[in-house]
Design an enzyme around this catalytic site. Structure first.
Site, PDB file in Angstrom:
ATOM      1  N   PRO A   9       0.786  -1.229   0.000  1.00 11.82           N
ATOM      2  CA  PRO A   9       0.000   0.000   0.000  1.00 11.82           C
ATOM      3  C   PRO A   9       0.828   1.293   0.000  1.00 11.82           C
ATOM      4  O   PRO A   9       1.864   1.376   0.669  1.00 11.82           O
ATOM      5  CB  PRO A   9      -0.822  -0.105   1.299  1.00 11.82           C
ATOM      6  CG  PRO A   9      -0.113  -1.112   2.130  1.00 11.82           C
ATOM      7  CD  PRO A   9       0.528  -2.069   1.170  1.00 11.82           C
ATOM      8  N   ASN A  10       0.321   2.220  -0.763  1.00 12.40           N
ATOM      9  CA  ASN A  10       0.853   3.596  -0.865  1.00 12.40           C
ATOM     10  C   ASN A  10       2.155   3.708  -1.657  1.00 12.40           C
ATOM     11  O   ASN A  10       2.631   4.810  -1.909  1.00 12.40           O
ATOM     12  CB  ASN A  10       1.035   4.226   0.541  1.00 12.40           C
ATOM     13  CG  ASN A  10      -0.268   4.259   1.303  1.00 12.40           C
ATOM     14  OD1 ASN A  10      -1.261   4.773   0.802  1.00 12.40           O
ATOM     15  ND2 ASN A  10      -0.306   3.678   2.493  1.00 12.40           N
ATOM     16  N   ARG A  17       4.928  11.010  -2.427  1.00 11.10           N
ATOM     17  CA  ARG A  17       4.603  10.667  -1.043  1.00 11.10           C
ATOM     18  C   ARG A  17       5.813  10.896  -0.124  1.00 11.10           C
ATOM     19  O   ARG A  17       6.879  10.323  -0.360  1.00 11.10           O
ATOM     20  CB  ARG A  17       4.222   9.187  -1.021  1.00 11.10           C
ATOM     21  CG  ARG A  17       4.085   8.610   0.348  1.00 11.10           C
ATOM     22  CD  ARG A  17       4.103   7.086   0.330  1.00 11.10           C
ATOM     23  NE  ARG A  17       3.881   6.593   1.652  1.00 11.10           N
ATOM     24  CZ  ARG A  17       4.208   5.375   2.061  1.00 11.10           C
ATOM     25  NH1 ARG A  17       4.755   4.514   1.230  1.00 11.10           N
ATOM     26  NH2 ARG A  17       3.963   5.010   3.293  1.00 11.10           N
ATOM     27  N   TYR A  22      11.055   8.974   1.160  1.00 10.18           N
ATOM     28  CA  TYR A  22      11.020   8.002   0.058  1.00 10.18           C
ATOM     29  C   TYR A  22      11.596   8.521  -1.261  1.00 10.18           C
ATOM     30  O   TYR A  22      11.689   7.760  -2.222  1.00 10.18           O
ATOM     31  CB  TYR A  22       9.576   7.518  -0.160  1.00 10.18           C
ATOM     32  CG  TYR A  22       8.983   6.838   1.061  1.00 10.18           C
ATOM     33  CD1 TYR A  22       9.509   5.640   1.532  1.00 10.18           C
ATOM     34  CD2 TYR A  22       7.909   7.403   1.753  1.00 10.18           C
ATOM     35  CE1 TYR A  22       8.986   5.014   2.660  1.00 10.18           C
ATOM     36  CE2 TYR A  22       7.373   6.780   2.879  1.00 10.18           C
ATOM     37  CZ  TYR A  22       7.913   5.597   3.322  1.00 10.18           C
ATOM     38  OH  TYR A  22       7.408   4.974   4.434  1.00 10.18           O
ATOM     39  N   ASN A  71       7.983  -5.707  -0.963  1.00 10.88           N
ATOM     40  CA  ASN A  71       7.870  -4.576  -0.047  1.00 10.88           C
ATOM     41  C   ASN A  71       6.396  -4.483   0.320  1.00 10.88           C
ATOM     42  O   ASN A  71       5.590  -3.907  -0.412  1.00 10.88           O
ATOM     43  CB  ASN A  71       8.351  -3.276  -0.702  1.00 10.88           C
ATOM     44  CG  ASN A  71       8.369  -2.125   0.294  1.00 10.88           C
ATOM     45  OD1 ASN A  71       7.795  -2.214   1.373  1.00 10.88           O
ATOM     46  ND2 ASN A  71       9.013  -1.026  -0.085  1.00 10.88           N
ATOM     47  N   ALA A  74       3.135  -0.921   4.739  1.00  7.48           N
ATOM     48  CA  ALA A  74       2.560  -0.928   6.097  1.00  7.48           C
ATOM     49  C   ALA A  74       2.092  -2.323   6.527  1.00  7.48           C
ATOM     50  O   ALA A  74       2.105  -2.640   7.726  1.00  7.48           O
ATOM     51  CB  ALA A  74       1.402   0.060   6.167  1.00  7.48           C
ATOM     52  N   HIS A  77       4.054  -4.733   8.957  1.00 13.93           N
ATOM     53  CA  HIS A  77       4.016  -4.639  10.420  1.00 13.93           C
ATOM     54  C   HIS A  77       2.730  -5.210  11.013  1.00 13.93           C
ATOM     55  O   HIS A  77       2.570  -5.207  12.231  1.00 13.93           O
ATOM     56  CB  HIS A  77       4.169  -3.160  10.828  1.00 13.93           C
ATOM     57  CG  HIS A  77       5.235  -2.440  10.052  1.00 13.93           C
ATOM     58  ND1 HIS A  77       6.553  -2.835  10.063  1.00 13.93           N
ATOM     59  CD2 HIS A  77       5.175  -1.376   9.185  1.00 13.93           C
ATOM     60  CE1 HIS A  77       7.262  -2.032   9.268  1.00 13.93           C
ATOM     61  NE2 HIS A  77       6.434  -1.144   8.715  1.00 13.93           N
ATOM     62  N   ASP A  84       1.953 -15.845   6.339  1.00 15.11           N
ATOM     63  CA  ASP A  84       1.526 -17.236   6.110  1.00 15.11           C
ATOM     64  C   ASP A  84       1.610 -17.605   4.631  1.00 15.11           C
ATOM     65  O   ASP A  84       1.968 -18.736   4.280  1.00 15.11           O
ATOM     66  CB  ASP A  84       0.087 -17.446   6.601  1.00 15.11           C
ATOM     67  CG  ASP A  84       0.004 -17.637   8.111  1.00 15.11           C
ATOM     68  OD1 ASP A  84       1.060 -17.741   8.765  1.00 15.11           O
ATOM     69  OD2 ASP A  84      -1.126 -17.675   8.633  1.00 15.11           O
ATOM     70  N   GLU A  95      12.672  -9.559   1.679  1.00  4.90           N
ATOM     71  CA  GLU A  95      11.903  -8.415   2.193  1.00  4.90           C
ATOM     72  C   GLU A  95      12.664  -7.131   1.873  1.00  4.90           C
ATOM     73  O   GLU A  95      13.861  -7.023   2.159  1.00  4.90           O
ATOM     74  CB  GLU A  95      11.724  -8.561   3.713  1.00  4.90           C
ATOM     75  CG  GLU A  95      11.012  -7.375   4.353  1.00  4.90           C
ATOM     76  CD  GLU A  95      10.848  -7.538   5.871  1.00  4.90           C
ATOM     77  OE1 GLU A  95      11.162  -8.626   6.407  1.00  4.90           O
ATOM     78  OE2 GLU A  95      10.409  -6.569   6.504  1.00  4.90           O
ATOM     79  N   HIS A  97      12.742  -2.819   2.001  1.00  6.26           N
ATOM     80  CA  HIS A  97      12.208  -1.521   2.443  1.00  6.26           C
ATOM     81  C   HIS A  97      13.099  -0.407   1.920  1.00  6.26           C
ATOM     82  O   HIS A  97      14.337  -0.536   1.903  1.00  6.26           O
ATOM     83  CB  HIS A  97      12.109  -1.427   3.967  1.00  6.26           C
ATOM     84  CG  HIS A  97      11.126  -2.397   4.528  1.00  6.26           C
ATOM     85  ND1 HIS A  97       9.771  -2.253   4.367  1.00  6.26           N
ATOM     86  CD2 HIS A  97      11.316  -3.561   5.189  1.00  6.26           C
ATOM     87  CE1 HIS A  97       9.160  -3.285   4.921  1.00  6.26           C
ATOM     88  NE2 HIS A  97      10.071  -4.100   5.423  1.00  6.26           N
ATOM     89  N   ARG A 104      13.008   4.374  12.500  1.00  7.39           N
ATOM     90  CA  ARG A 104      11.726   5.109  12.512  1.00  7.39           C
ATOM     91  C   ARG A 104      10.898   4.693  13.742  1.00  7.39           C
ATOM     92  O   ARG A 104      11.439   4.191  14.711  1.00  7.39           O
ATOM     93  CB  ARG A 104      11.011   4.874  11.171  1.00  7.39           C
ATOM     94  CG  ARG A 104      11.854   5.375   9.978  1.00  7.39           C
ATOM     95  CD  ARG A 104      11.164   5.137   8.658  1.00  7.39           C
ATOM     96  NE  ARG A 104       9.939   5.916   8.562  1.00  7.39           N
ATOM     97  CZ  ARG A 104       9.012   5.731   7.602  1.00  7.39           C
ATOM     98  NH1 ARG A 104       9.225   4.810   6.668  1.00  7.39           N
ATOM     99  NH2 ARG A 104       7.936   6.467   7.574  1.00  7.39           N
TER     100      ARG A 104
HETATM  101  C1  DQA Z   1       8.239   0.974   3.763  1.00  6.06           C
HETATM  102  C2  DQA Z   1       8.334   1.150   5.289  1.00  6.06           C
HETATM  103  C3  DQA Z   1       6.987   0.926   5.939  1.00  6.06           C
HETATM  104  O1  DQA Z   1       7.081   1.095   7.358  1.00  6.06           O
HETATM  105  C4  DQA Z   1       5.972   1.916   5.413  1.00  6.06           C
HETATM  106  O2  DQA Z   1       4.694   1.664   5.955  1.00  6.06           O
HETATM  107  C5  DQA Z   1       5.934   1.985   3.916  1.00  6.06           C
HETATM  108  C6  DQA Z   1       7.179   1.867   3.163  1.00  6.06           C
HETATM  109  C7  DQA Z   1       9.581   1.289   3.063  1.00  6.06           C
HETATM  110  O3  DQA Z   1       9.757   0.827   1.948  1.00  6.06           O
HETATM  111  O4  DQA Z   1      10.415   2.015   3.628  1.00  6.06           O
HETATM  112  O5  DQA Z   1       4.889   2.211   3.330  1.00  6.06           O
HETATM  113  O6  DQA Z   1       7.935  -0.382   3.493  1.00  6.06           O
END
Ligand code: DQA
Length: 139
Positions: A9-10, A17, A22, A71, A74, A77, A84, A95, A97, A104
């Protein structure tokens, strides 16, 4: 080699953003360069803001590709379901980020992906994805 990138998401708003965290590059622009840096890799890219769609994608590609860069944003977390799904597939998952989540807020220090991932690449900006591709290509 087939590598699938899955963004949560996002991340569709990268470029506008929270640019202090980012950066100003869109993922689409970064992805174009990534593909040209690794012409030998067959890439697939998927982004969704919906948890169930991310789980569907993990399931759909998880038996046929060589590796997944995930990635989960959110959902990293919060999502037992995505964790799963990773346990249920055969493809290795790295993974990813963009930001250093450990520098953070406390709630970003918990990940449901880390215990089931092959490895984690955190905090190198969008280049976290390139480092993930390199890891798959060299293994
Ligand atoms: C993120 C870190 C996450 O905590 C956050 O919610 C994101 C982006 C990152 O790529 O730094 O949306 O996954």
């Amino acid at each position: 080699m087939k590598i699938v990138i899955i963004n949560g998401p996002n991340l569709n708003l990268l470029g506008t953003r929270e640019t202090g965290i980012y950066g100003i590059q869109t993922f689409e622009d970064y992805y174009k360069h990534l593909k040209s840096d690794f012409p030998q890799v067959d890439f697939d890219y998927f982004q969704s803001n919906i948890e169930g769609e991310l789980i569907d994608r993990v399931q759909n590609v998880g038996f046929s590709c060589d590796g997944i860069l995930l990635n989960a944003a959110a959902y990293t977390h919060t999502s037992v379901g995505i964790g799963d799904a990773i346990k249920a597939i055969v493809a290795p998952v790295i993974e990813i980020h963009i930001s250093n989540t450990f520098a953070r807020e406390d709630f970003r220090h918990k990940s449901f992906i880390t215990p089931v991932a092959k490895g984690i690449i955190i905090g190198f900006g969008l280049d976290s994805y390139r480092l993930g591709v390199e890891s798959f290509v060299r293994s």
